[in-house]
Design an enzyme around this catalytic site. Structure first.
Site, mmCIF file in Angstrom:
data_model
loop_
_atom_site.group_PDB
_atom_site.id
_atom_site.type_symbol
_atom_site.label_atom_id
_atom_site.label_comp_id
_atom_site.label_asym_id
_atom_site.label_seq_id
_atom_site.Cartn_x
_atom_site.Cartn_y
_atom_site.Cartn_z
ATOM 1 N N ARG A 63 -51.302 -7.945 28.991
ATOM 2 C CA ARG A 63 -50.363 -8.999 29.386
ATOM 3 C C ARG A 63 -49.323 -9.283 28.317
ATOM 4 O O ARG A 63 -48.267 -9.839 28.586
ATOM 5 C CB ARG A 63 -51.117 -10.304 29.669
ATOM 6 N N GLU B 234 -50.701 -17.390 16.023
ATOM 7 C CA GLU B 234 -50.196 -18.605 15.383
ATOM 8 C C GLU B 234 -49.203 -18.168 14.316
ATOM 9 O O GLU B 234 -49.574 -17.495 13.360
ATOM 10 C CB GLU B 234 -51.334 -19.373 14.693
ATOM 11 N N GLN C 173 -37.206 -28.023 7.666
ATOM 12 C CA GLN C 173 -36.099 -27.499 8.471
ATOM 13 C C GLN C 173 -36.487 -26.136 9.022
ATOM 14 O O GLN C 173 -37.079 -25.322 8.307
ATOM 15 C CB GLN C 173 -34.856 -27.377 7.567
ATOM 16 N N ASN D 213 -34.795 -22.759 10.926
ATOM 17 C CA ASN D 213 -33.502 -22.117 11.164
ATOM 18 C C ASN D 213 -33.695 -20.844 11.978
ATOM 19 O O ASN D 213 -34.721 -20.180 11.855
ATOM 20 C CB ASN D 213 -32.819 -21.776 9.838
ATOM 21 N N ARG E 246 -26.879 -10.475 5.123
ATOM 22 C CA ARG E 246 -26.740 -11.892 4.779
ATOM 23 C C ARG E 246 -27.435 -12.117 3.440
ATOM 24 O O ARG E 246 -28.615 -11.852 3.292
ATOM 25 C CB ARG E 246 -27.375 -12.776 5.855
ATOM 26 N N HIS F 266 -28.636 -15.449 -1.017
ATOM 27 C CA HIS F 266 -28.362 -16.886 -1.012
ATOM 28 C C HIS F 266 -29.470 -17.679 -1.700
ATOM 29 O O HIS F 266 -30.634 -17.293 -1.656
ATOM 30 C CB HIS F 266 -28.232 -17.400 0.424
ATOM 31 N N LYS G 11 -38.728 -20.412 1.585
ATOM 32 C CA LYS G 11 -38.506 -19.978 2.966
ATOM 33 C C LYS G 11 -39.648 -19.084 3.435
ATOM 34 O O LYS G 11 -40.007 -18.125 2.767
ATOM 35 C CB LYS G 11 -37.192 -19.196 3.074
ATOM 36 N N HIS H 263 -32.385 -15.006 -1.652
ATOM 37 C CA HIS H 263 -32.902 -14.356 -0.450
ATOM 38 C C HIS H 263 -31.766 -13.693 0.321
ATOM 39 O O HIS H 263 -30.663 -14.231 0.391
ATOM 40 C CB HIS H 263 -33.587 -15.405 0.442
ATOM 41 N N TYR I 108 -36.724 -18.890 10.349
ATOM 42 C CA TYR I 108 -37.403 -19.276 9.118
ATOM 43 C C TYR I 108 -37.582 -20.769 8.986
ATOM 44 O O TYR I 108 -36.830 -21.569 9.514
ATOM 45 C CB TYR I 108 -36.734 -18.684 7.887
ATOM 46 N N GLU J 169 -25.208 -24.660 -2.693
ATOM 47 C CA GLU J 169 -25.438 -23.280 -2.273
ATOM 48 C C GLU J 169 -24.724 -22.316 -3.209
ATOM 49 O O GLU J 169 -23.593 -22.547 -3.634
ATOM 50 C CB GLU J 169 -24.952 -23.070 -0.841
ATOM 51 N N LYS K 157 -17.928 -15.527 2.503
ATOM 52 C CA LYS K 157 -18.697 -16.113 1.398
ATOM 53 C C LYS K 157 -19.460 -15.031 0.635
ATOM 54 O O LYS K 157 -19.476 -15.026 -0.597
ATOM 55 C CB LYS K 157 -19.651 -17.169 1.944
ATOM 56 N N ASP K 158 -20.092 -14.112 1.367
ATOM 57 C CA ASP K 158 -20.871 -13.075 0.702
ATOM 58 C C ASP K 158 -19.977 -12.051 0.000
ATOM 59 O O ASP K 158 -20.364 -11.496 -1.023
ATOM 60 C CB ASP K 158 -21.819 -12.397 1.692
#
Length: 180
Positions: free
Chosen positions: A23, A28, A47, A49, A59, A62, A71, A118, A131, A142, A167-168
C-alpha cells in the site's frame, strides 16, 4: 531510528524506521522523546520550512551569525546532495565539510547543528526540501559563503553550472566569513 555520525562529529545522519507494504509506507519523521534518546540533544524546533527547486539549483552555503539555526533536513520528493560546513572558530574541524545524499527514496535526515553553514544541490528534475529549525529566520543576521570556495573545496556532484540566487552569487569567501 538509527543515528550515524559523520566526519564532523556533531553533524548526524538520521535513518527513520520505515514500515512499508504494497500500500505504501509510514514512518515518524520526528518524535521529540526518541530524538532526545537517540541523539542526547534537547532540541526545540520553532520553525518548519519547505522549499521546491529544480535540477541544478544550488542553495547555500547559508547561516545566521546571530540567532544561529540548527536544522533537521529531509527531502520529501526528489534527491539532493546536502552539505554542512563547520564555522566554529575553536573547533578542530573548522572549515571542514561533510555531505550526504538525501532523497524521498532513502528517507534519510541530516542534522546540521548551530555553528555550521548549510547548502544543498538538487540532483533530480525537481526536489521538495523540508526542514525544522531551532531558531527563527533573522534576515539581518543571515550570511552566505560562496558555494565553490577554494579553501572549502566542496566536491559537489555537479553536471554543468549550478543555478544560483543573486544572494548566493554575491556570497563571501570562507576567509572573509563571519565565524561563530
Amino acid at each position: 531510528m538509527k543515528v550515524r555520525t559523520t566526519s564532523l562529529p556533531d553533524v548526524l545522519i538520521i535513518e527513520p524506521r520505515v514500515f512499508g507494504d504494497d500500500r505504501g509506507f509510514f514512518f515518524e519523521s520526528f518524535n521529540q522523546r526518541r530524538w532526545q534518546e537517540a541523539t542526547g540533544l534537547k532540541t526545540t524546533f520553532v520553525q518548519h520550512n519547505h522549499s521546491s527547486s529544480r535540477k541544478n539549483v544550488l542553495r547555500g552555503l547559508h547561516y545566521q551569525i546571530q540567532q544561529p539555526q540548527g536544522k533537521l533536513v529531509r527531502v520529501i520528493a526528489g534527491e539532493v546532495f546536502d552539505v554542512a560546513v563547520d564555522l566554529r572558530k575553536n573547533s578542530p574541524t573548522l572549515g571542514q565539510w561533510t555531505g550526504e545524499y538525501l532523497s524521498a527514496d532513502n528517507k534519510k535526515q541530516f542534522w546540521v547543528p548551530e555553528g555550521f553553514a548549510h547548502g544543498f544541490l538538487v540532483l533530480s528534475e525537481k526536489a521538495e526540501f523540508f526542514y525544522l529549525a531551532t531558531d527563527y529566520y533573522a534576515p539581518e543576521s543571515e550570511r552566505a559563503i560562496i558555494w565553490n570556495d577554494p579553501d572549502l573545496n566542496i566536491d559537489w556532484p555537479l553536471q554543468g553550472e549550478p543555478c544560483l540566487s543573486e544572494k548566493d552569487c554575491a556570497a563571501s569567501s570562507f576567509q572573509d566569513a563571519d565565524l561563530y
